[in-house]
Every structure is written in structure tokens, then in C-alpha cells.
Design a protein around this motif. Sequence first.
Motif: not given
Length: 125
Positions: A1-2, A4, A22-26, A28, A75-77
Amino acid sequence: VQLQASGGGPVQAGGSRRLTCSASGRFFINYTVAWFRQAPGKEREFVSAVKYGVGTTYYSDFVQGRFTVSRDNDKKTVNLQMNNLQPEDTAVYYCAAASFLHDSYYGTERYYNYWGQGTQVTVSS
């Protein structure tokens, strides 16, 4: 996961600021996400965390009652609402994540293996 972190900036004492991680990736939802901060000349310290899944929240004593952490898994936040900010809250704020982190370790940074880049919050008196 990345990760920001965003939302930092200047604020006057007594004011508010909301930080967003804020996250990216699976997957979360499987990650505990925490906020740490580092003031100039000081070690990084735990601020708050929200557990994976149902989202149990944790706070350090010095922000209890002033800061609120929340997560939106769709929203992965993760947001950190900071109210009644004081000059001693001035720091670079980092978000960090760890998958399925045991409750005993939510405040210990070495257990977090994903980190955002940090966002500066400056509180003037």
C-alpha cells in the motif's frame, strides 16, 4: 500500500485543521492506519490510530478530546480532524499503515511498514 498525507499548513492557536491520508493498493480495510508527528529537534511520536476493519480508535493523551481520527474504507482515506490546535502541535505529521496490527502495538512506529511523506502543520500563537 502507498500512502500520501495532505492537509497541512499554517493555523493560529485555537484553530482547526484536517489532515487526510490517502492510500492506494488493495485490501485497505485490513490495515491499521496511524498518525505520528515529529517536531523540530524531537523524536517522532504517536498521535492517533484507527484499527483495521471496524475502526477502533486510539489517541495519545496530549490529543485526547481535541483530535478525531476516522476512516473511509471505500475511499481508502483516513482523516485526522485537529481542533483547538496549540503551538506545541507544530510538527510534521506522518501517516503510516500496518496490516492486521495487534492492538498492543498501535502506538509503536517500528511495527508500521508503510509510511507517507509527511505534511507540515505550523501553529502560531
